[in-house]
Structure formats: C-alpha cells, structure tokens
Design a protein around this motif. Sequence first.
Motif, mmCIF file in Angstrom:
data_model
loop_
_atom_site.group_PDB
_atom_site.id
_atom_site.type_symbol
_atom_site.label_atom_id
_atom_site.label_comp_id
_atom_site.label_asym_id
_atom_site.label_seq_id
_atom_site.Cartn_x
_atom_site.Cartn_y
_atom_site.Cartn_z
ATOM 1 N N ARG A 175 -6.963 -6.882 11.300
ATOM 2 C CA ARG A 175 -6.387 -8.182 11.665
ATOM 3 C C ARG A 175 -5.020 -8.395 11.017
ATOM 4 O O ARG A 175 -4.144 -8.996 11.642
ATOM 5 C CB ARG A 175 -7.338 -9.304 11.228
ATOM 6 N N ASP A 176 -4.857 -7.937 9.810
ATOM 7 C CA ASP A 176 -3.644 -8.228 9.057
ATOM 8 C C ASP A 176 -2.757 -6.997 8.968
ATOM 9 O O ASP A 176 -2.826 -6.230 8.016
ATOM 10 C CB ASP A 176 -4.025 -8.787 7.684
ATOM 11 N N GLN A 177 -1.912 -6.880 10.012
ATOM 12 C CA GLN A 177 -1.163 -5.628 10.187
ATOM 13 C C GLN A 177 0.177 -5.691 9.466
ATOM 14 O O GLN A 177 1.244 -5.730 10.101
ATOM 15 C CB GLN A 177 -1.019 -5.346 11.683
ATOM 16 N N ARG A 178 0.139 -5.756 8.130
ATOM 17 C CA ARG A 178 1.355 -5.848 7.344
ATOM 18 C C ARG A 178 1.126 -5.255 5.965
ATOM 19 O O ARG A 178 -0.019 -5.118 5.508
ATOM 20 C CB ARG A 178 1.811 -7.312 7.208
ATOM 21 N N VAL A 179 2.211 -4.879 5.298
ATOM 22 C CA VAL A 179 2.134 -4.330 3.936
ATOM 23 C C VAL A 179 2.319 -5.453 2.926
ATOM 24 O O VAL A 179 1.557 -5.586 1.972
ATOM 25 C CB VAL A 179 3.200 -3.236 3.742
ATOM 26 N N ALA A 180 3.319 -6.308 3.171
ATOM 27 C CA ALA A 180 3.614 -7.379 2.208
ATOM 28 C C ALA A 180 2.553 -8.471 2.281
ATOM 29 O O ALA A 180 1.955 -8.719 3.338
ATOM 30 C CB ALA A 180 4.977 -7.984 2.543
ATOM 31 N N ASP A 181 2.301 -9.113 1.153
ATOM 32 C CA ASP A 181 1.458 -10.320 1.127
ATOM 33 C C ASP A 181 0.100 -10.118 1.774
ATOM 34 O O ASP A 181 -0.387 -10.985 2.514
ATOM 35 C CB ASP A 181 2.188 -11.482 1.850
ATOM 36 N N ASN A 182 -0.517 -8.981 1.516
ATOM 37 C CA ASN A 182 -1.789 -8.659 2.160
ATOM 38 C C ASN A 182 -2.866 -8.497 1.094
ATOM 39 O O ASN A 182 -2.939 -7.466 0.402
ATOM 40 C CB ASN A 182 -1.643 -7.379 2.984
ATOM 41 N N TRP A 183 -3.697 -9.517 0.950
ATOM 42 C CA TRP A 183 -4.728 -9.527 -0.117
ATOM 43 C C TRP A 183 -5.686 -8.356 0.007
ATOM 44 O O TRP A 183 -6.165 -7.823 -1.002
ATOM 45 C CB TRP A 183 -5.511 -10.838 -0.093
ATOM 46 N N ALA A 184 -5.959 -7.919 1.223
ATOM 47 C CA ALA A 184 -6.898 -6.796 1.402
ATOM 48 C C ALA A 184 -6.285 -5.510 0.851
ATOM 49 O O ALA A 184 -6.948 -4.738 0.150
ATOM 50 C CB ALA A 184 -7.251 -6.631 2.882
ATOM 51 N N LEU A 185 -5.025 -5.291 1.141
ATOM 52 C CA LEU A 185 -4.326 -4.092 0.645
ATOM 53 C C LEU A 185 -4.178 -4.165 -0.874
ATOM 54 O O LEU A 185 -4.380 -3.185 -1.592
ATOM 55 C CB LEU A 185 -2.965 -3.957 1.326
ATOM 56 N N LEU A 186 -3.895 -5.357 -1.372
ATOM 57 C CA LEU A 186 -3.766 -5.527 -2.833
ATOM 58 C C LEU A 186 -5.095 -5.216 -3.530
ATOM 59 O O LEU A 186 -5.137 -4.558 -4.574
ATOM 60 C CB LEU A 186 -3.323 -6.958 -3.157
ATOM 61 N N TYR A 187 -6.191 -5.670 -2.903
ATOM 62 C CA TYR A 187 -7.479 -5.399 -3.545
ATOM 63 C C TYR A 187 -7.828 -3.917 -3.470
ATOM 64 O O TYR A 187 -8.365 -3.331 -4.429
ATOM 65 C CB TYR A 187 -8.599 -6.233 -2.916
ATOM 66 N N ALA A 188 -7.483 -3.284 -2.357
ATOM 67 C CA ALA A 188 -7.741 -1.835 -2.231
ATOM 68 C C ALA A 188 -6.962 -1.081 -3.308
ATOM 69 O O ALA A 188 -7.475 -0.135 -3.930
ATOM 70 C CB ALA A 188 -7.341 -1.353 -0.837
ATOM 71 N N GLN A 189 -5.733 -1.538 -3.579
ATOM 72 C CA GLN A 189 -4.958 -0.864 -4.641
ATOM 73 C C GLN A 189 -5.608 -1.108 -6.004
ATOM 74 O O GLN A 189 -5.682 -0.209 -6.838
ATOM 75 C CB GLN A 189 -3.501 -1.336 -4.660
ATOM 76 N N HIS A 190 -6.122 -2.297 -6.204
ATOM 77 C CA HIS A 190 -6.809 -2.591 -7.481
ATOM 78 C C HIS A 190 -7.982 -1.616 -7.679
ATOM 79 O O HIS A 190 -8.130 -0.995 -8.742
ATOM 80 C CB HIS A 190 -7.322 -4.029 -7.475
ATOM 81 N N LEU A 191 -8.752 -1.428 -6.620
ATOM 82 C CA LEU A 191 -9.894 -0.496 -6.724
ATOM 83 C C LEU A 191 -9.411 0.923 -7.000
ATOM 84 O O LEU A 191 -9.960 1.635 -7.851
ATOM 85 C CB LEU A 191 -10.701 -0.502 -5.418
ATOM 86 N N ALA A 192 -8.356 1.340 -6.277
ATOM 87 C CA ALA A 192 -7.851 2.719 -6.428
ATOM 88 C C ALA A 192 -7.286 2.946 -7.821
ATOM 89 O O ALA A 192 -7.461 4.020 -8.414
ATOM 90 C CB ALA A 192 -6.787 2.988 -5.364
ATOM 91 N N LEU A 193 -6.660 1.913 -8.392
ATOM 92 C CA LEU A 193 -6.122 2.050 -9.762
ATOM 93 C C LEU A 193 -7.274 2.180 -10.751
ATOM 94 O O LEU A 193 -7.263 3.013 -11.649
ATOM 95 C CB LEU A 193 -5.244 0.844 -10.110
#
Length: 456
Positions: A30-48
């Motif tokens: 649904r959220d087809q963007r890199v900036a300001d994307n809570w889902a992508l931010l959370y995925a990075q948190h998990l990966a870190l």
Amino acid sequence: MTEQGVDSMRVRLLAAGTLGTGPVYYWMSRDQRVADNWALLYAQHLALELKRDLRVVFCLTSDFLGANLRHFGFLTRGLKEVAHTLKPLDIGFDLLFGDPGYEVARFLTKENCSSVVTDFDPLRIKHQWKNQLLDQASMSVYEVDSHNIIPCWQTSNKQEYAAYTIRPKIKSKLADFLTDFPTLVVHPFPSAGPISNVEVKTILNRVRDQSVAESSFFVPGEAGAWQAMTDFIQNRLAGYPDRRNDPCLNGQSGLSPYLHFGQLSAQRLALEVERSQAPQGAKQDFLEELIVRRELADNFCYYNQRYDTVEAFPDWARKSHADHRRDKREYLYSRDQFEQAETADRLWNACQQDLAYKGKLHGYLRMYWAKKILEWTSCPEEAMSVSIYLNDKYSLDGRDPNGYSGIAWSIGGVHDRAWPSRLVFGKVRYMNQNGCRRKFDVDRYISEVNRTTGTN
Ligand code: FAD
Ligand code: FO1
C-alpha cells in the motif's frame, strides 16, 4: 520506542515464526515510498537488531480490482523511483509478478527470510493475501500501519458511525502519533542479492487492460508527490476553505493519487501543513479532510468488510431504500450509457468526461455524480456496482477505502444522517443541479470540460 524511532503502538505481530537465515523483508504494497514509511523503518529496526541485510519486495499482480494501464502506469513509474532511491541506502529491491498471496510466501521461503514486515490495508483482497502468507510461510510476520497517522486499530475497536464519533478519538491520540519521522540509515549489512530493475515499458505492455490511457495531469512517484505537495501548501492551502468546493477553481490539493498509491505519506503532509504559514482556519479545514475523513474511511472498510455493497448501509437507509424500491425513476440508464456520458444531464455528462479524461473528478462533483447514478438506476445495488466500476476504472485514486466510503455515503447514507424522505432517494441526502448552481458556475464548468476534452 525502537532505535529506528518506530513506536511499538504502530506495529502488531500477526504471527510469530522461525528465524530464517536470510534478509529481513518489507513486503511493500500500500505504501509505495521510501521516505516517511513506518513499515520500512520498522523492517530496518529488525534488520539492525538481527544484523541482517534488508530488502523490499513488491509483487505486481496482472489484475487488481479492475486496474488498467492508467493505474499500473502511475504505480510502475513510482516503483522505478523506489528501486532507484533504495540503492544508495544498500537496501535491496525484489520485484515479483503474479498472485501476491502465493508468490510472496513462496519467494520469502525460498530466500530464507528471517522475518517480514507488511503494511496495513483494510481491503478484503489484502486480508486474503496476508492470510495466504500466514498459511504458507514460517517466518514471523509483522504489520505496520504506514498509511494512517493513528494506526487504524488504535483509533477505534469498532466501526464508527460518522465523523463526529471518530473525531474525538482521533483528536485524543493525535499528539502521540502526529510526530516527526526518523530517517533510514545506510544499511550497515549490505544486501548481496541483485536489485530488480523496473522495466516500465515491458511491464506496461503486459498489463491486461489497456483500455484507459495514462493521465498526463499527475507526475507519478515520490518526487512528483513532494513537488505537488509543496506547490499546494505554498500557493493554494490558504484558499482551501473558500475554493475547495468550486470545481471551476483549482482549490483542492490534487494529492489523492499520491496518497492512494502511498507515494506520499499523509503524516508527512499533515506535518508540512501544520508547519506552513497558511492561516489556522485553512490548516484546520484541510486536516479535517486529510485526517478525520480519510481515517474514517479506513475505519469503515476495516470494520465493515461489506464496504462495497448495500449491506454496509445503516439500517435507516436500507429500510428507506426498501420503501422506495418501486418508485418510478424519471430516467434509467445502462452502465454503458453512463460510461459514454450519454445521459440527459449535461452536468453529469461533463463530470464523466472530466473523470475519464483527467483521471480525477472534483470532490464536490463526485457526490453529485454518484447520487445521480442512484437516481437513474433501477436499484441501489446497481447504483453501487456502476459507481464503483466507473470510479475504479477511470479515477487514479480508485480502489481505495476513500472511494468505497464516498460512494456508500452518496448512495447509502454511510456516515451521514437521514433526511426528509423523497422519491427514489428516500431518506438519503438528495443533490440536484440547482444545488450545484448555488455553489458554483455550472455552465462555466461544463464549457471548460467540453473545451479540454474536445467534446461538444
Ligand atoms: P483534498 O480536498 O485536497 O483532500 C486531501 C485529502 O484528504 C484527499 O486526498 C483524501 O485523502 C482526503 N479526503 C478529502 N475528502 C475526503 C473524503 N470525503 N473522504 C475521505 N478522504 C477525503 N477519494 C479517494 O482517494 N479515492 C476515491 O476513489 C474516492 N472516490 C470518491 C467517490 C465519491 C462518490 C465521493 C463522494 C468521494 C470520493 N473520494 C475518493 C473522497 C474525496 O472526494 C477525494 O479524496 C478527494 O476529492 C481527492 O481529491 P484531493 O486530494 O484533491 O482532495
Ligand atoms: N498492490 C500490490 O501489492 N500489487 C499490485 O500489483 C497492485 C496493483 C494496484 C493497481 C491499482 C491500484 O489502485 C492499487 C494497486 N495495488 C497493488 C494496491 C494499492 O497499492 C493499495 O494497497 C490499495 O489499492 C488501497 O488500499
């Protein structure tokens, strides 16, 4: 709060699973963007946390709720930009083709995905896709609402009756959620896998329904969205209260295609509006639509999965429609006559021509457009199916909770109150051309549309 600044209230674990040895994935939909994307931010948190590489996967289906070349063009050009923006962040991108519910589960299993983050979407088809993933995959699956400012399930645990019932719930939580975004970091565990290329031409040649041309009125992608947002805020937000209901003026933001495809974050838009120099009244008017109306629509679709049928109408409206089922319709048109703009009403025809040509119809006229379909079809069921079909075929922002709730409001009084009864409409709010004439210059609008679309 995680290091990536993602509030745990935005995330929910759909299923705990086994930790794979591969990357962490964000299944973007649904959220087809890199900036300001809570889902992508959370995925990075998990990966870190897991010291894993991070990848984004998008699965392009060949048929999505009647989408055609107009929609896939906008979406695919936006995805090309996503892939390009991820590269310098050392975040991978995988583009799949086929039925997402099946292909994504298969792919993530093959990749030994350690865990996957999905973005929230209240539509039925998304529930189906996610359930297929949960059935077929073994890794942990998280869901993040990256579309709403307040996660849909946090705002309310039930279907809200109207804007006035959800507004206090939103207002009470806004301060907690209308926060600034943390930024993604260059991922310290670079992805070994290849980055999928988004071959726009090849993809668009394969789109099954080529019957509706791309719209040249909106530049697709995050950069185009940002440009359109800043233009609106700087030059047109101040006039929003007075100009937004006049289709002859460019008073609305024009941002719904970007919000629909998630190329622009509504939370980012709200933050920028709040920080702007525009008068407080203009900001409030706009944020009422952007936050209360839009998040009410997600609430409606999430808690009422019959959102595209008459079953979703409030009891008073269903009873009223039953009482007026046999009322004589002054006109009756087929779906094709509507689609060809062949009614006896020049204003309605101009609306349909405008929608087909531009890929977007002015918000005030959308109400008139849908209410006339109720008036000129044999029953509310047919009115729902014709309105949804035409809205989703021609409108760039179609196939959206806003559309299902806007059409249900117009035809079935969802989120509205009962009005004095009249022929065909019963107690559903009535609109006619005289009402439009009191609001704006109807003849000017019709001639404008005829001029731009080259019709008589
Ligand atoms: P602006 O007035 O600039 O509003 C900014 C944003 O606020 C919109 O993009 C939208 O996200 C939100 N918003 C504004 N009005 C509403 C509303 N009434 N309900 C929910 N959110 C709102 N909207 C869609 O996104 N997709 C649709 O398919 C759609 N179909 C509609 C069909 C009918 C019959 C009706 C009555 C409304 C429909 N709407 C739909 C809602 C609304 O008309 C559009 O969101 C709006 O006109 C989009 O243009 P804009 O972004 O320039 O609006
Ligand atoms: N989401 C996907 O995950 N894959 C698709 O191929 C896809 C196509 C598509 C076409 C038109 C359209 O309006 C939306 C589309 N979406 C797709 C979903 C979209 O991003 C939104 O999630 C919903 O439409 C709104 O809730």
